[in-house]
Design a protein around this motif. Structure first.
Motif, PDB file in Angstrom:
ATOM      1  N   ASN A  12       4.306   5.533  -5.402  1.00  0.00           N
ATOM      2  CA  ASN A  12       4.372   5.421  -6.862  1.00  0.00           C
ATOM      3  C   ASN A  12       3.332   6.322  -7.530  1.00  0.00           C
ATOM      4  OD1 ASN A  12       6.351   3.496  -6.592  1.00  0.00           O
ATOM      5  ND2 ASN A  12       4.994   1.753  -6.907  1.00  0.00           N
ATOM      6  N   LYS A  41      -1.412   9.032 -23.179  1.00  0.00           N
ATOM      7  CA  LYS A  41      -1.595   9.217 -21.731  1.00  0.00           C
ATOM      8  C   LYS A  41      -1.938  10.672 -21.420  1.00  0.00           C
ATOM      9  CE  LYS A  41       0.975   5.392 -19.801  1.00  0.00           C
ATOM     10  NZ  LYS A  41       2.010   4.928 -18.897  1.00  0.00           N
ATOM     11  N   LEU A  51       4.261   9.335 -10.007  1.00  0.00           N
ATOM     12  CA  LEU A  51       3.730   9.242 -11.370  1.00  0.00           C
ATOM     13  C   LEU A  51       2.841  10.439 -11.678  1.00  0.00           C
ATOM     14  CD1 LEU A  51       2.528   5.576 -12.096  1.00  0.00           C
ATOM     15  CD2 LEU A  51       4.166   6.906 -13.387  1.00  0.00           C
ATOM     16  N   TYR A  93      -1.618  -1.714 -10.737  1.00  0.00           N
ATOM     17  CA  TYR A  93      -0.515  -2.677 -10.830  1.00  0.00           C
ATOM     18  C   TYR A  93      -0.280  -3.379  -9.488  1.00  0.00           C
ATOM     19  CZ  TYR A  93       0.928  -1.228 -15.520  1.00  0.00           C
ATOM     20  OH  TYR A  93       0.986  -1.002 -16.869  1.00  0.00           O
ATOM     21  N   ALA A  94      -0.605  -2.685  -8.388  1.00  0.00           N
ATOM     22  CA  ALA A  94      -0.344  -3.277  -7.069  1.00  0.00           C
ATOM     23  C   ALA A  94      -1.410  -4.297  -6.670  1.00  0.00           C
ATOM     24  CB  ALA A  94      -0.267  -2.172  -6.013  1.00  0.00           C
ATOM     25  N   THR A 117       2.389  -8.204 -16.188  1.00  0.00           N
ATOM     26  CA  THR A 117       2.681  -7.752 -17.553  1.00  0.00           C
ATOM     27  C   THR A 117       2.728  -6.228 -17.566  1.00  0.00           C
ATOM     28  OG1 THR A 117       0.346  -7.644 -18.160  1.00  0.00           O
ATOM     29  CG2 THR A 117       1.485  -9.711 -18.627  1.00  0.00           C
ATOM     30  N   SER A 165       2.688   6.983 -27.324  1.00  0.00           N
ATOM     31  CA  SER A 165       2.101   6.475 -26.078  1.00  0.00           C
ATOM     32  C   SER A 165       2.072   7.569 -25.005  1.00  0.00           C
ATOM     33  CB  SER A 165       2.850   5.236 -25.576  1.00  0.00           C
ATOM     34  OG  SER A 165       4.189   5.552 -25.353  1.00  0.00           O
ATOM     35  N   ILE A 166       3.064   8.466 -25.031  1.00  0.00           N
ATOM     36  CA  ILE A 166       3.060   9.602 -24.095  1.00  0.00           C
ATOM     37  C   ILE A 166       1.877  10.514 -24.420  1.00  0.00           C
ATOM     38  CG2 ILE A 166       4.324  11.689 -23.375  1.00  0.00           C
ATOM     39  CD1 ILE A 166       5.741   9.273 -22.343  1.00  0.00           C
ATOM     40  N   TYR A 187      -4.702  -1.323 -17.481  1.00  0.00           N
ATOM     41  CA  TYR A 187      -5.052  -0.307 -18.475  1.00  0.00           C
ATOM     42  C   TYR A 187      -6.407  -0.568 -19.106  1.00  0.00           C
ATOM     43  CZ  TYR A 187      -1.939   3.533 -18.514  1.00  0.00           C
ATOM     44  OH  TYR A 187      -1.343   4.714 -18.157  1.00  0.00           O
ATOM     45  N   MET A 214       0.827  -1.213   0.000  1.00  0.00           N
ATOM     46  CA  MET A 214       0.000   0.000   0.000  1.00  0.00           C
ATOM     47  C   MET A 214       0.865   1.269   0.000  1.00  0.00           C
ATOM     48  SD  MET A 214      -2.882   1.591   0.064  1.00  0.00           S
ATOM     49  CE  MET A 214      -4.392   0.974   0.747  1.00  0.00           C
ATOM     50  N   ALA A 232      -0.760   3.126 -10.425  1.00  0.00           N
ATOM     51  CA  ALA A 232       0.014   2.568  -9.306  1.00  0.00           C
ATOM     52  C   ALA A 232      -0.805   1.547  -8.515  1.00  0.00           C
ATOM     53  CB  ALA A 232       0.475   3.705  -8.389  1.00  0.00           C
ATOM     54  N   PRO A 272       5.590   0.906 -10.464  1.00  0.00           N
ATOM     55  CA  PRO A 272       4.330   0.292  -9.996  1.00  0.00           C
ATOM     56  C   PRO A 272       4.236  -1.197 -10.304  1.00  0.00           C
ATOM     57  CG  PRO A 272       3.889   2.384 -11.083  1.00  0.00           C
ATOM     58  CD  PRO A 272       5.328   2.066 -11.333  1.00  0.00           C
ATOM     59  N   PRO A 329      -4.552  -7.953 -11.493  1.00  0.00           N
ATOM     60  CA  PRO A 329      -3.623  -8.461 -12.507  1.00  0.00           C
ATOM     61  C   PRO A 329      -3.208  -7.335 -13.461  1.00  0.00           C
ATOM     62  CG  PRO A 329      -5.456  -9.960 -12.248  1.00  0.00           C
ATOM     63  CD  PRO A 329      -5.780  -8.755 -11.425  1.00  0.00           C
ATOM     64  N   SER A 330      -1.890  -7.240 -13.712  1.00  0.00           N
ATOM     65  CA  SER A 330      -1.398  -6.051 -14.405  1.00  0.00           C
ATOM     66  C   SER A 330      -1.942  -5.912 -15.826  1.00  0.00           C
ATOM     67  CB  SER A 330       0.124  -6.029 -14.393  1.00  0.00           C
ATOM     68  OG  SER A 330       0.642  -7.296 -14.633  1.00  0.00           O
ATOM     69  N   SER A 331      -2.266  -7.032 -16.480  1.00  0.00           N
ATOM     70  CA  SER A 331      -2.799  -6.922 -17.839  1.00  0.00           C
ATOM     71  C   SER A 331      -4.182  -6.278 -17.842  1.00  0.00           C
ATOM     72  CB  SER A 331      -2.859  -8.298 -18.497  1.00  0.00           C
ATOM     73  OG  SER A 331      -3.685  -9.149 -17.747  1.00  0.00           O
TER      74      SER A 331
END
Lengths: 286, 399
Positions: free
Chosen positions: A7, A222, A11, A253-254, B208, A218-219, A262, A1, A250, B218, A257-259
């Motif tokens: 993060n 965002k 960010l 991802y914590a 990923t 990609s920048i 987004y 946490m 942040a 992160p 699941p990271s996939s």
């Protein structure tokens, strides 16, 4: 946490610096600057070149990056956007032009700086551990420099004569012109400041994130997410959007699941825009 | 005619005559055109550009030496490059241009699975052959006979790296982080299988990151907290590796970091610095311990083409050599007939000109993986980054 909080904060501040210039150009000229990410990348590469080839101190390299990008902004506004806006009232014309300038900048960066990822050594070394969270000293430095830059920018916009003129143009171009404000000169100034902020972001973040010639798009994506979240053309809105995206990334991802992170950010953005299309603080589109 | 007019006229005629003569020479010079199709713009531009620069540098060496010999005749090698922007539709258009417009039969590329998958029908219809860097097995299995694998796939590299690290460094646990695309996820899955086969404890395999990610704090934070003996960067692009390594070290990770892909020491040195010490990756033919003088000449040529050397090119030097050696083995017919080229594939076997000692030999391998020999015998080289340069740990073969 704790790490996710840190993060998200770091960010958010980085993203805020990127989003400010984009929203500035949009508010003044109603131009969606698709080349904003490429301007950020160019700022990073100018810093790299100044440090490695010219051998100047880092602070001078940062100034060179800001000035170089301001010059690019001026050139784009004077030589490209101004004539197109004079000849066409259609928003698509400037949008297509902006997309074209993005490709142009990306190709020129690839040509002059090559395909490799480029980075410069961190300006500060060491890692802090606060409450179980790790923060490299270089990120802390970038955080505070970005914070100072954002505060200075907000003060410039609020308390100086050019800043007030720029805000007036953003609110109502025609009425401002009737008050005797030189719209063309201030539009050029606005474009220079917007591009210069992208250059500053690139110059600061190359020390922690490095750059490559193809990362601009990609920048930009965002940056558009942040601006849409906060409200297109509203400067405090861009900061809010930046921190929302930073914390969403942040914590996503914590804890999931990271996939999916987004994917959920985009789903959330779509739902949010259905409910509030003008963003948190924005004026409605058009 | 006044004299002041005759002199320029005579000079113009002389120039025209010399141009005509040069044209005659060029018309007589025989050429083998080789296509190079890959991503040369956007975030993954370095993958395709390294292929392009490698092919151009190698072709320049061959041409300077008088050309490539096929059935006693010398041919100049011409490289025609097309950017596919890592997009399957653009890759198809690029392959069509190379095959039908340029009359090319042999293509180096593409760089990833989905673009190679996209051009398979075009290759078959146009009678062309591609040496690809996509890794999915089915790309090289019958009926996809017109493709060969140009480097070492993750599923071939991972077991070798992990076995070495288990035996030499005593690792017992592993976590994976993959680039969220077909190549990254495929390499991650192959890595997980290899880790299971060695009884390694898998602490995490679902992390990923999206293409274009710049801040890896992160996504790495939860992985580092679990503190595995080894962190595997699956299918990681050269542009991401340095940042991932640096972020992991800044988060306090002290274990081994490895990947199954090839990287450039200069980029790692610049982005990650000392944090990259101990980073394990795939190597090619360019580390000082194994390279021949021919590779050193190639490295000089590469620098003059690209501006600076890139260690990734050590694995990309093989594709053009293998195509040309196979054409030579098949004879003149193979220049325009891919069937003649394919017929001699099992017979090609030469001393490796890039590795000291010439072993493993230069030939088409991979029958165990694809059902027939469709992989260039790039040696399996495991490198470790140390103080700004790679050193070779293991040299073996996929067989």
């Amino acid at each position: 946490m704790e790490q996710a909080l840190v993060n998200g904060l770091v960010l958010g501040m980085n993203y805020g610096l990127i989003a400010l210039g984009l929203t500035m150009i949009f508010s003044l000229m109603n131009v969606l600057n698709f080349a904003h990410g490429q301007m950020y990348v160019l700022g990073g590469f100018v810093t790299y070149f100044a440090l490695n080839t010219l051998g100047v101190p880092y602070i001078v390299a940062v100034l060179l990056a800001v000035l170089a990008l301001a010059a690019v902004g001026l050139l784009f506004e004077y030589a490209l956007f101004r004539p197109v806006r004079k000849r066409s009232n259609r928003e698509e014309s400037t949008m297509l032009l902006a997309a074209g300038t993005a490709l142009l900048l990306e190709s020129l960066i690839l040509l002059f700086f090559g395909e490799k990822q480029r980075g410069v050594p961190p300006v500060a070394s060491g890692v802090f551990e606060i409450g179980g969270a790790f923060i490299p000293a270089s990120r802390v430095l970038v955080f505070f420099v970005a914070l100072a830059a954002i505060i200075l920018f907000m003060m410039f916009m609020r308390y100086t004569r050019p800043g007030r003129a720029l805000r007036a143009i953003a609110q109502d171009r025609e009425v401002t012109a009737l008050q005797g404000v030189n719209i063309q000169a201030y539009s050029a100034l606005g474009f220079m400041i917007g591009a210069g902020l992208a250059g500053l972001a690139g110059a600061l973040l190359i020390t922690v994130l490095s750059v490559n010639s193809g990362m601009g798009t990609s920048i930009s994506i965002k940056a558009f997410i942040m601006v849409m979240l906060g409200g297109a053309g509203v400067i405090p809105g861009a900061i809010i959007g930046a921190f929302v995206l930073g914390f969403a990334e942040a914590f996503g991802y914590a804890f999931i699941p990271s996939s999916m992170t987004y994917l959920l950010i985009f789903v959330g953005l779509i739902i949010f825009l259905i409910i509030r299309p003008q963003g948190v603080m924005g004026k409605p589109w058009g | 005619m006044p004299k002041k007019n005759t002199v320029p006229l005579a000079m113009a005629l002389a120039a025209m005559a010399s141009l005509v003569a040069m044209g005659t020479v060029n018309a007589q010079e025989k050429v083998i055109k080789i296509g190079q199709l890959g991503v040369m713009s956007g975030p993954a531009a370095s993958w395709g550009l390294v292929n392009r620069y490698s092919a151009e540098a190698h072709a320049a060496m061959i041409n300077e030496a008088g050309g490539w010999e096929v059935d006693g005749e010398k041919y100049r090698i011409e490289i025609v490059s097309v950017d596919d922007r890592n997009d399957p539709r653009t890759a198809i258009a690029g392959a069509e241009r190379l095959i039908y417009q340029e009359g090319i039969k042999y293509i180096i590329g593409t760089n990833v699975d989905d673009t190679t998958q996209a051009i398979l029908p075009t290759l078959a219809a146009g009678g062309a052959f591609a040496v690809s860097y996509g890794h999915t097995r089915s790309l090289f299995e019958t009926p996809n006979d017109n493709t060969g694998l140009g480097n070492i796939a993750g599923y071939q590299m991972s077991p070798i790296i992990y076995k070495f690290l288990v035996e030499d460094r005593g690792i017992t646990s592993v976590s994976f982080i993959a680039r969220n695309d077909l190549n990254g996820l495929g390499n991650r899955d192959a890595g997980v299988e290899a880790a299971k086969a060695l009884d390694l404890e898998i602490l995490s395999s679902d992390a990923t990151y999206e293409t274009g990610t710049t801040d890896f704090f992160p996504v790495l934070s939860p992985l580092v907290r679990a503190n595995p003996d080894m962190l595997v960067l699956s299918g990681v692009a050269p542009s991401d590796a340095g940042l991932l390594i640096r972020a992991a070290r800044e988060l306090g990770y002290t274990g081994i970091i490895s990947t199954e892909t090839a990287h450039d020491a200069a980029v790692l040195r610049e982005i990650a610095g000392e944090a990259a010490n101990g980073f394990i990756s795939q190597g090619g033919a360019s580390t000082p311990e194994i390279r021949t003088p021919y590779v050193e000449e190639f490295m000089e040529n590469y620098e003059s083409v690209a501006g600076e050397w890139n260690d990734e090119a050590g694995t990309k030097i093989y594709a053009l050599e293998m195509i040309l050696q196979t054409i030579s083995a098949a004879g003149t017919a193979a220049i325009t007939d891919v069937e003649a080229f394919k017929a001699v594939i099992p017979d090609v076997s030469l001393e490796n000109p890039f590795v000291i000692g010439g072993e493993p030999r230069l030939r088409w391998v991979g029958a165990d993986w694809f059902g027939h020999p469709r992989q260039v015998s790039v040696p399996v080289v495991v490198n470790e980054f140390q103080d700004g340069a790679f050193k070779t740990l293991v040299v073996t073969s996929v067989e």
